[in-house]
Write an enzyme that holds these catalytic residues in place. Structure first.
Site, PDB file in Angstrom:
ATOM      1  N   SER A 190     -92.964 -14.919 -32.989  1.00 40.68           N
ATOM      2  CA  SER A 190     -93.385 -14.448 -34.313  1.00 40.68           C
ATOM      3  C   SER A 190     -94.885 -14.228 -34.311  1.00 40.68           C
ATOM      4  CB  SER A 190     -93.047 -15.520 -35.359  1.00 40.68           C
ATOM      5  OG  SER A 190     -93.676 -15.230 -36.595  1.00 40.68           O
ATOM      6  N   TYR A 203     -92.958 -24.664 -37.998  1.00 40.77           N
ATOM      7  CA  TYR A 203     -92.376 -23.396 -37.536  1.00 40.77           C
ATOM      8  C   TYR A 203     -93.342 -22.627 -36.622  1.00 40.77           C
ATOM      9  CZ  TYR A 203     -90.681 -18.548 -37.843  1.00 40.77           C
ATOM     10  OH  TYR A 203     -90.255 -17.279 -37.548  1.00 40.77           O
TER      11      TYR A 203
HETATM   12  P1  NAD Z   1     -81.855 -14.825 -40.437  1.00 41.70           P
HETATM   13  O1  NAD Z   1     -81.764 -15.918 -41.442  1.00 41.70           O
HETATM   14  O2  NAD Z   1     -81.079 -13.614 -40.685  1.00 41.70           O
HETATM   15  O3  NAD Z   1     -81.467 -15.350 -39.007  1.00 41.70           O
HETATM   16  C1  NAD Z   1     -81.664 -16.651 -38.561  1.00 41.70           C
HETATM   17  C2  NAD Z   1     -80.339 -17.138 -38.041  1.00 41.70           C
HETATM   18  O4  NAD Z   1     -80.549 -18.339 -37.311  1.00 41.70           O
HETATM   19  C3  NAD Z   1     -79.319 -17.477 -39.099  1.00 41.70           C
HETATM   20  O5  NAD Z   1     -78.551 -16.366 -39.467  1.00 41.70           O
HETATM   21  C4  NAD Z   1     -78.479 -18.533 -38.406  1.00 41.70           C
HETATM   22  O6  NAD Z   1     -77.300 -17.957 -37.885  1.00 41.70           O
HETATM   23  C5  NAD Z   1     -79.332 -18.994 -37.245  1.00 41.70           C
HETATM   24  N1  NAD Z   1     -79.526 -20.434 -37.276  1.00 41.70           N
HETATM   25  C6  NAD Z   1     -80.452 -21.139 -37.958  1.00 41.70           C
HETATM   26  N2  NAD Z   1     -80.284 -22.458 -37.726  1.00 41.70           N
HETATM   27  C7  NAD Z   1     -79.232 -22.574 -36.881  1.00 41.70           C
HETATM   28  C8  NAD Z   1     -78.567 -23.665 -36.259  1.00 41.70           C
HETATM   29  N3  NAD Z   1     -78.964 -24.945 -36.448  1.00 41.70           N
HETATM   30  N4  NAD Z   1     -77.508 -23.404 -35.472  1.00 41.70           N
HETATM   31  C9  NAD Z   1     -77.087 -22.132 -35.269  1.00 41.70           C
HETATM   32  N5  NAD Z   1     -77.688 -21.061 -35.805  1.00 41.70           N
HETATM   33  C10 NAD Z   1     -78.746 -21.290 -36.597  1.00 41.70           C
HETATM   34  O7  NAD Z   1     -83.418 -14.516 -40.304  1.00 41.70           O
HETATM   35  P2  NAD Z   1     -84.257 -13.647 -39.269  1.00 41.70           P
HETATM   36  O8  NAD Z   1     -85.561 -13.475 -39.937  1.00 41.70           O
HETATM   37  O9  NAD Z   1     -83.520 -12.473 -38.806  1.00 41.70           O
HETATM   38  O10 NAD Z   1     -84.500 -14.650 -38.068  1.00 41.70           O
HETATM   39  C11 NAD Z   1     -84.236 -14.319 -36.730  1.00 41.70           C
HETATM   40  C12 NAD Z   1     -85.399 -14.742 -35.855  1.00 41.70           C
HETATM   41  O11 NAD Z   1     -86.522 -13.943 -36.149  1.00 41.70           O
HETATM   42  C13 NAD Z   1     -85.832 -16.192 -36.013  1.00 41.70           C
HETATM   43  O12 NAD Z   1     -86.086 -16.751 -34.741  1.00 41.70           O
HETATM   44  C14 NAD Z   1     -87.124 -16.067 -36.780  1.00 41.70           C
HETATM   45  O13 NAD Z   1     -87.989 -17.143 -36.514  1.00 41.70           O
HETATM   46  C15 NAD Z   1     -87.655 -14.782 -36.213  1.00 41.70           C
HETATM   47  N6  NAD Z   1     -88.687 -14.129 -36.999  1.00 41.70           N
HETATM   48  C16 NAD Z   1     -88.412 -13.663 -38.252  1.00 41.70           C
HETATM   49  C17 NAD Z   1     -89.422 -13.069 -38.982  1.00 41.70           C
HETATM   50  C18 NAD Z   1     -89.169 -12.542 -40.361  1.00 41.70           C
HETATM   51  O14 NAD Z   1     -90.118 -12.183 -41.051  1.00 41.70           O
HETATM   52  N7  NAD Z   1     -87.947 -12.447 -40.828  1.00 41.70           N
HETATM   53  C19 NAD Z   1     -90.700 -12.937 -38.450  1.00 41.70           C
HETATM   54  C20 NAD Z   1     -90.939 -13.420 -37.172  1.00 41.70           C
HETATM   55  C21 NAD Z   1     -89.925 -14.012 -36.454  1.00 41.70           C
END
Ligand code: NAD
Ligand code: MG
Length: 298
Positions: A190, A203
Protein backbone atom coordinates in the site's frame (compact mmCIF):
# COMPACT_ATOMS: atom_id res chain seq x y z
CA UNK A 1 -18.70 -0.37 -23.56
CA UNK A 2 -15.30 1.03 -22.56
CA UNK A 3 -12.68 -1.42 -21.27
CA UNK A 4 -9.10 -1.10 -19.97
CA UNK A 5 -7.81 -0.47 -23.51
CA UNK A 6 -10.11 2.47 -24.28
CA UNK A 7 -8.18 5.76 -24.33
CA UNK A 8 -9.69 8.24 -21.90
CA UNK A 9 -8.76 10.95 -19.38
CA UNK A 10 -7.71 9.11 -16.19
CA UNK A 11 -8.52 12.13 -14.00
CA UNK A 12 -12.22 11.86 -14.81
CA UNK A 13 -12.46 8.18 -15.79
CA UNK A 14 -14.20 7.40 -12.48
CA UNK A 15 -16.11 9.70 -10.10
CA UNK A 16 -14.72 11.70 -7.22
CA UNK A 17 -16.03 10.91 -3.74
CA UNK A 18 -18.67 13.12 -2.09
CA UNK A 19 -20.78 13.38 1.08
CA UNK A 20 -23.03 10.58 -0.20
CA UNK A 21 -20.03 8.21 -0.02
CA UNK A 22 -20.16 8.27 3.80
CA UNK A 23 -21.36 4.84 4.99
CA UNK A 24 -20.59 2.30 7.66
CA UNK A 25 -20.55 -1.49 7.79
CA UNK A 26 -19.13 -4.00 10.22
CA UNK A 27 -15.82 -5.57 9.04
CA UNK A 28 -15.20 -7.29 6.70
CA UNK A 29 -18.09 -5.55 4.89
CA UNK A 30 -20.22 -6.70 2.01
CA UNK A 31 -19.47 -5.10 -1.34
CA UNK A 32 -22.98 -5.41 -2.80
CA UNK A 33 -24.28 -3.24 0.07
CA UNK A 34 -21.92 -0.35 -0.78
CA UNK A 35 -23.16 2.80 -2.46
CA UNK A 36 -21.77 3.36 -5.06
CA UNK A 37 -20.85 -0.29 -5.72
CA UNK A 38 -17.13 -0.53 -6.65
CA UNK A 39 -16.17 -1.40 -10.23
CA UNK A 40 -14.32 -4.72 -10.16
CA UNK A 41 -14.39 -5.14 -13.93
CA UNK A 42 -17.66 -7.07 -14.12
CA UNK A 43 -18.58 -5.05 -17.24
CA UNK A 44 -15.28 -3.29 -17.92
CA UNK A 45 -12.39 -5.81 -17.92
CA UNK A 46 -11.65 -7.53 -21.24
CA UNK A 47 -9.34 -10.55 -21.34
CA UNK A 48 -6.92 -11.16 -24.21
CA UNK A 49 -5.52 -14.60 -23.35
CA UNK A 50 -2.55 -13.51 -21.25
CA UNK A 51 -2.87 -16.33 -18.68
CA UNK A 52 -4.30 -19.24 -20.63
CA UNK A 53 -4.26 -22.53 -18.71
CA UNK A 54 -2.71 -21.07 -15.57
CA UNK A 55 -3.75 -22.18 -12.07
CA UNK A 56 -4.16 -19.41 -9.52
CA UNK A 57 -5.00 -18.70 -5.90
CA UNK A 58 -6.46 -15.29 -5.09
CA UNK A 59 -7.07 -14.30 -1.46
CA UNK A 60 -9.67 -11.69 -0.57
CA UNK A 61 -11.31 -12.74 -3.83
CA UNK A 62 -14.91 -11.90 -2.89
CA UNK A 63 -14.63 -8.12 -3.07
CA UNK A 64 -12.54 -5.10 -3.90
CA UNK A 65 -9.11 -5.60 -5.44
CA UNK A 66 -9.07 -9.40 -4.97
CA UNK A 67 -12.39 -9.70 -6.77
CA UNK A 68 -11.06 -7.58 -9.66
CA UNK A 69 -7.96 -9.78 -9.81
CA UNK A 70 -10.02 -13.00 -9.81
CA UNK A 71 -12.25 -11.72 -12.62
CA UNK A 72 -9.23 -10.56 -14.65
CA UNK A 73 -7.29 -13.80 -14.14
CA UNK A 74 -10.32 -15.85 -15.26
CA UNK A 75 -10.93 -13.68 -18.32
CA UNK A 76 -7.24 -14.01 -19.20
CA UNK A 77 -7.69 -17.80 -19.12
CA UNK A 78 -6.75 -18.95 -15.60
CA UNK A 79 -8.60 -21.31 -13.25
CA UNK A 80 -8.96 -19.75 -9.81
CA UNK A 81 -9.17 -20.85 -6.16
CA UNK A 82 -10.98 -18.13 -4.23
CA UNK A 83 -10.17 -17.40 -0.56
CA UNK A 84 -12.45 -15.21 1.59
CA UNK A 85 -14.13 -15.17 5.01
CA UNK A 86 -17.27 -17.31 5.50
CA UNK A 87 -19.38 -14.21 6.24
CA UNK A 88 -18.58 -12.92 2.72
CA UNK A 89 -20.30 -15.83 0.94
CA UNK A 90 -22.83 -13.60 -0.86
CA UNK A 91 -20.08 -11.55 -2.55
CA UNK A 92 -17.97 -14.66 -3.20
CA UNK A 93 -20.81 -16.48 -4.97
CA UNK A 94 -21.03 -13.62 -7.48
CA UNK A 95 -17.32 -14.05 -8.23
CA UNK A 96 -17.71 -17.84 -8.62
CA UNK A 97 -20.40 -17.16 -11.23
CA UNK A 98 -18.26 -14.55 -13.06
CA UNK A 99 -15.28 -16.92 -13.22
CA UNK A 100 -17.52 -19.70 -14.57
CA UNK A 101 -19.04 -17.32 -17.13
CA UNK A 102 -15.48 -16.71 -18.35
CA UNK A 103 -15.32 -20.45 -19.05
CA UNK A 104 -12.91 -21.22 -16.22
CA UNK A 105 -12.99 -23.30 -13.02
CA UNK A 106 -13.74 -21.53 -9.74
CA UNK A 107 -13.08 -23.30 -6.42
CA UNK A 108 -14.42 -21.49 -3.34
CA UNK A 109 -12.45 -22.07 -0.14
CA UNK A 110 -13.82 -19.87 2.68
CA UNK A 111 -11.77 -19.63 5.87
CA UNK A 112 -9.66 -17.51 8.21
CA UNK A 113 -6.16 -16.54 7.07
CA UNK A 114 -5.14 -16.04 10.69
CA UNK A 115 -5.13 -19.84 10.91
CA UNK A 116 -1.98 -21.53 9.56
CA UNK A 117 -3.86 -24.77 8.85
CA UNK A 118 -6.37 -22.94 6.67
CA UNK A 119 -3.48 -21.35 4.73
CA UNK A 120 -2.02 -24.81 4.08
CA UNK A 121 -5.44 -26.21 3.16
CA UNK A 122 -5.89 -23.41 0.63
CA UNK A 123 -2.71 -24.43 -1.19
CA UNK A 124 -3.53 -28.14 -0.98
CA UNK A 125 -7.00 -27.51 -2.42
CA UNK A 126 -5.50 -25.63 -5.38
CA UNK A 127 -3.05 -28.45 -6.07
CA UNK A 128 -5.80 -31.10 -5.83
CA UNK A 129 -8.68 -29.33 -7.58
CA UNK A 130 -6.75 -27.37 -10.25
CA UNK A 131 -3.97 -29.92 -10.70
CA UNK A 132 -1.19 -27.55 -9.65
CA UNK A 133 -0.42 -23.96 -8.71
CA UNK A 134 1.49 -21.38 -10.71
CA UNK A 135 0.08 -18.01 -9.65
CA UNK A 136 -0.38 -16.94 -6.04
CA UNK A 137 -2.00 -13.51 -5.55
CA UNK A 138 -2.14 -12.57 -1.87
CA UNK A 139 -4.63 -9.72 -1.82
CA UNK A 140 -6.55 -10.17 1.46
CA UNK A 141 -5.89 -7.69 4.22
CA UNK A 142 -7.33 -6.12 7.35
CA UNK A 143 -7.35 -2.39 8.17
CA UNK A 144 -9.01 -0.86 11.25
CA UNK A 145 -8.19 2.73 12.09
CA UNK A 146 -7.38 3.66 15.73
CA UNK A 147 -6.55 7.29 16.51
CA UNK A 148 -4.45 6.81 19.65
CA UNK A 149 -1.87 4.11 20.38
CA UNK A 150 -3.38 3.99 23.90
CA UNK A 151 -6.54 2.52 22.35
CA UNK A 152 -4.78 0.09 19.98
CA UNK A 153 -5.20 -3.31 21.61
CA UNK A 154 -2.72 -6.14 21.51
CA UNK A 155 -5.55 -8.25 20.02
CA UNK A 156 -5.94 -5.89 17.07
CA UNK A 157 -2.19 -5.48 16.55
CA UNK A 158 -1.89 -9.25 16.52
CA UNK A 159 -4.86 -9.78 14.19
CA UNK A 160 -3.58 -7.20 11.69
CA UNK A 161 -0.14 -8.84 11.61
CA UNK A 162 -1.60 -12.36 11.42
CA UNK A 163 -3.90 -11.45 8.54
CA UNK A 164 -1.53 -9.24 6.56
CA UNK A 165 1.93 -10.71 7.22
CA UNK A 166 1.82 -14.18 8.83
CA UNK A 167 -0.67 -15.42 6.23
CA UNK A 168 1.80 -14.49 3.45
CA UNK A 169 4.53 -16.43 5.24
CA UNK A 170 2.26 -19.46 5.71
CA UNK A 171 0.78 -19.49 2.20
CA UNK A 172 4.10 -18.85 0.43
CA UNK A 173 5.79 -21.54 2.53
CA UNK A 174 3.10 -24.06 1.58
CA UNK A 175 2.93 -22.97 -2.07
CA UNK A 176 6.58 -22.79 -3.16
CA UNK A 177 7.24 -26.58 -3.07
CA UNK A 178 4.41 -26.97 -5.63
CA UNK A 179 5.52 -24.16 -7.94
CA UNK A 180 7.32 -24.95 -11.18
CA UNK A 181 9.78 -22.54 -12.86
CA UNK A 182 7.77 -19.68 -14.38
CA UNK A 183 5.41 -19.48 -11.43
CA UNK A 184 4.75 -16.12 -9.81
CA UNK A 185 3.76 -14.71 -6.43
CA UNK A 186 2.15 -11.28 -6.15
CA UNK A 187 1.66 -9.68 -2.74
CA UNK A 188 -0.29 -6.54 -1.88
CA UNK A 189 1.29 -3.60 -0.10
CA UNK A 190 0.00 0.00 0.00
CA UNK A 191 0.95 3.65 -0.26
CA UNK A 192 0.72 3.33 3.55
CA UNK A 193 4.12 1.61 3.48
CA UNK A 194 5.75 4.97 2.60
CA UNK A 195 3.22 7.61 3.70
CA UNK A 196 1.68 6.10 6.84
CA UNK A 197 -1.51 7.67 8.21
CA UNK A 198 -1.15 8.33 11.94
CA UNK A 199 -4.41 6.44 12.53
CA UNK A 200 -3.16 3.29 10.74
CA UNK A 201 -0.15 2.49 12.91
CA UNK A 202 -0.51 -1.30 12.85
CA UNK A 203 -1.77 -1.56 9.27
CA UNK A 204 0.87 0.73 7.73
CA UNK A 205 3.61 -1.22 9.51
CA UNK A 206 2.37 -4.50 8.03
CA UNK A 207 2.41 -3.01 4.52
CA UNK A 208 6.04 -1.98 4.91
CA UNK A 209 6.81 -5.52 6.13
CA UNK A 210 5.11 -6.96 3.03
CA UNK A 211 7.44 -4.99 0.72
CA UNK A 212 10.52 -6.23 2.55
CA UNK A 213 9.27 -9.81 2.90
CA UNK A 214 8.66 -9.89 -0.85
CA UNK A 215 12.11 -8.56 -1.77
CA UNK A 216 13.82 -11.11 0.48
CA UNK A 217 11.67 -13.98 -0.79
CA UNK A 218 12.25 -12.90 -4.41
CA UNK A 219 15.99 -13.29 -3.87
CA UNK A 220 15.52 -16.65 -2.22
CA UNK A 221 13.40 -18.29 -4.94
CA UNK A 222 14.92 -16.67 -8.05
CA UNK A 223 17.13 -19.72 -8.65
CA UNK A 224 13.96 -21.90 -8.66
CA UNK A 225 12.60 -19.75 -11.51
CA UNK A 226 9.88 -18.25 -9.31
CA UNK A 227 9.30 -14.50 -9.29
CA UNK A 228 7.87 -12.50 -6.38
CA UNK A 229 6.49 -8.98 -6.81
CA UNK A 230 4.16 -6.54 -5.09
CA UNK A 231 1.34 -4.21 -6.06
CA UNK A 232 1.00 -1.13 -3.83
CA UNK A 233 -2.40 0.51 -4.35
CA UNK A 234 -3.33 4.03 -3.31
CA UNK A 235 -6.87 4.90 -2.18
CA UNK A 236 -9.22 2.40 -3.83
CA UNK A 237 -12.97 2.26 -3.23
CA UNK A 238 -13.60 -1.08 -1.48
CA UNK A 239 -15.41 -2.58 1.56
CA UNK A 240 -12.17 -2.33 3.57
CA UNK A 241 -12.54 1.44 3.66
CA UNK A 242 -16.20 1.57 4.76
CA UNK A 243 -15.91 -1.14 7.43
CA UNK A 244 -13.50 0.57 9.84
CA UNK A 245 -10.64 1.34 7.44
CA UNK A 246 -11.34 5.09 7.52
CA UNK A 247 -13.39 7.46 9.69
CA UNK A 248 -16.76 8.37 8.10
CA UNK A 249 -15.83 12.01 7.49
CA UNK A 250 -12.75 11.01 5.46
CA UNK A 251 -14.83 8.94 3.03
CA UNK A 252 -16.43 12.10 1.61
CA UNK A 253 -12.99 13.24 0.35
CA UNK A 254 -11.59 9.77 -0.27
CA UNK A 255 -8.80 9.86 -2.88
CA UNK A 256 -9.02 13.63 -3.37
CA UNK A 257 -5.41 14.21 -2.25
CA UNK A 258 -3.91 12.13 -5.10
CA UNK A 259 -2.53 13.95 -8.18
CA UNK A 260 -5.36 12.42 -10.25
CA UNK A 261 -7.79 13.83 -7.69
CA UNK A 262 -10.09 10.85 -7.32
CA UNK A 263 -10.18 7.40 -5.72
CA UNK A 264 -9.16 4.38 -7.77
CA UNK A 265 -11.57 1.57 -8.59
CA UNK A 266 -10.55 -2.06 -8.00
CA UNK A 267 -10.60 -2.84 -11.74
CA UNK A 268 -7.77 -0.33 -12.22
CA UNK A 269 -5.50 -2.51 -10.03
CA UNK A 270 -6.16 -5.75 -11.96
CA UNK A 271 -3.82 -5.12 -14.96
CA UNK A 272 -0.86 -4.70 -12.58
CA UNK A 273 -1.50 -8.16 -11.13
CA UNK A 274 -1.99 -9.66 -14.60
CA UNK A 275 1.30 -8.15 -15.80
CA UNK A 276 3.22 -9.45 -12.79
CA UNK A 277 1.56 -12.88 -13.07
CA UNK A 278 2.36 -13.36 -16.74
CA UNK A 279 5.69 -14.05 -18.47
CA UNK A 280 5.49 -10.51 -19.89
CA UNK A 281 7.26 -9.49 -16.66
CA UNK A 282 9.89 -12.25 -16.92
CA UNK A 283 12.80 -9.98 -15.90
CA UNK A 284 10.92 -8.29 -13.04
CA UNK A 285 11.25 -9.69 -9.53
CA UNK A 286 11.42 -8.17 -6.05
CA UNK A 287 9.66 -5.10 -7.44
CA UNK A 288 6.77 -3.05 -6.06
CA UNK A 289 4.44 -1.63 -8.69
CA UNK A 290 2.69 1.44 -7.31
CA UNK A 291 -0.83 2.05 -8.63
CA UNK A 292 -1.82 5.00 -6.51
CA UNK A 293 -3.16 7.85 -8.63
CA UNK A 294 0.22 9.48 -9.14
CA UNK A 295 1.66 9.96 -5.64
CA UNK A 296 5.49 9.78 -5.82
CA UNK A 297 7.04 6.87 -3.90
CA UNK A 298 10.60 6.10 -2.77
P1 NAD B 1 -11.72 -5.75 0.55
O1 NAD B 1 -12.39 -5.58 1.86
O2 NAD B 1 -12.56 -5.87 -0.64
O3 NAD B 1 -10.75 -6.99 0.57
C1 NAD B 1 -10.09 -7.46 1.70
C2 NAD B 1 -10.41 -8.92 1.82
O4 NAD B 1 -9.53 -9.50 2.78
C3 NAD B 1 -11.81 -9.23 2.31
O5 NAD B 1 -12.73 -9.31 1.26
C4 NAD B 1 -11.61 -10.57 2.99
O6 NAD B 1 -12.01 -11.62 2.13
C5 NAD B 1 -10.12 -10.68 3.21
N1 NAD B 1 -9.81 -10.92 4.61
C6 NAD B 1 -9.67 -10.02 5.60
N2 NAD B 1 -9.39 -10.66 6.76
C7 NAD B 1 -9.35 -11.98 6.47
C8 NAD B 1 -9.11 -13.16 7.23
N3 NAD B 1 -8.82 -13.11 8.55
N4 NAD B 1 -9.17 -14.35 6.61
C9 NAD B 1 -9.46 -14.43 5.29
N5 NAD B 1 -9.68 -13.35 4.51
C10 NAD B 1 -9.62 -12.15 5.11
O7 NAD B 1 -10.71 -4.51 0.43
P2 NAD B 1 -9.53 -4.18 -0.58
O8 NAD B 1 -9.28 -2.74 -0.36
O9 NAD B 1 -9.79 -4.68 -1.93
O10 NAD B 1 -8.29 -4.94 0.05
C11 NAD B 1 -7.46 -5.79 -0.69
C12 NAD B 1 -6.00 -5.48 -0.38
O11 NAD B 1 -5.67 -4.21 -0.89
C13 NAD B 1 -5.64 -5.47 1.10
O12 NAD B 1 -4.41 -6.13 1.29
C14 NAD B 1 -5.48 -4.00 1.38
O13 NAD B 1 -4.58 -3.78 2.44
C15 NAD B 1 -4.91 -3.53 0.08
N6 NAD B 1 -4.99 -2.10 -0.17
C16 NAD B 1 -6.21 -1.49 -0.28
C17 NAD B 1 -6.26 -0.13 -0.49
C18 NAD B 1 -7.57 0.59 -0.62
O14 NAD B 1 -7.58 1.81 -0.63
N7 NAD B 1 -8.69 -0.08 -0.74
C19 NAD B 1 -5.09 0.62 -0.59
C20 NAD B 1 -3.87 -0.04 -0.48
C21 NAD B 1 -3.84 -1.40 -0.27
MG1 MG C 1 -14.84 -8.76 1.15
Amino acid sequence: MADQYTMQDPSVQYPKAGPEWKQKQEAPGIQQEMQPVPDCGEQSYRGTGRLIGRKAIVTGADSGIGRAVAIAFAREGADVVLSYLPEEEADAQQVVKLVQEAGRTAVAVPGDLQDEQYCQQLVNTAVEKLGGLDILANVAGMQQFVEDIADLTTEQFDATFKTNVYSLFWICKAAIPHMKPGSTIINTSSIQAYKPSPILLDYATTKSAINTFSKALAGQVASKGIRVNVVAPGPVWTPLQVSGGQPQEKLAQFGEQTPLGRPGQPVEMAPAYVYLASPESSYVSGETLNANGGTPTP
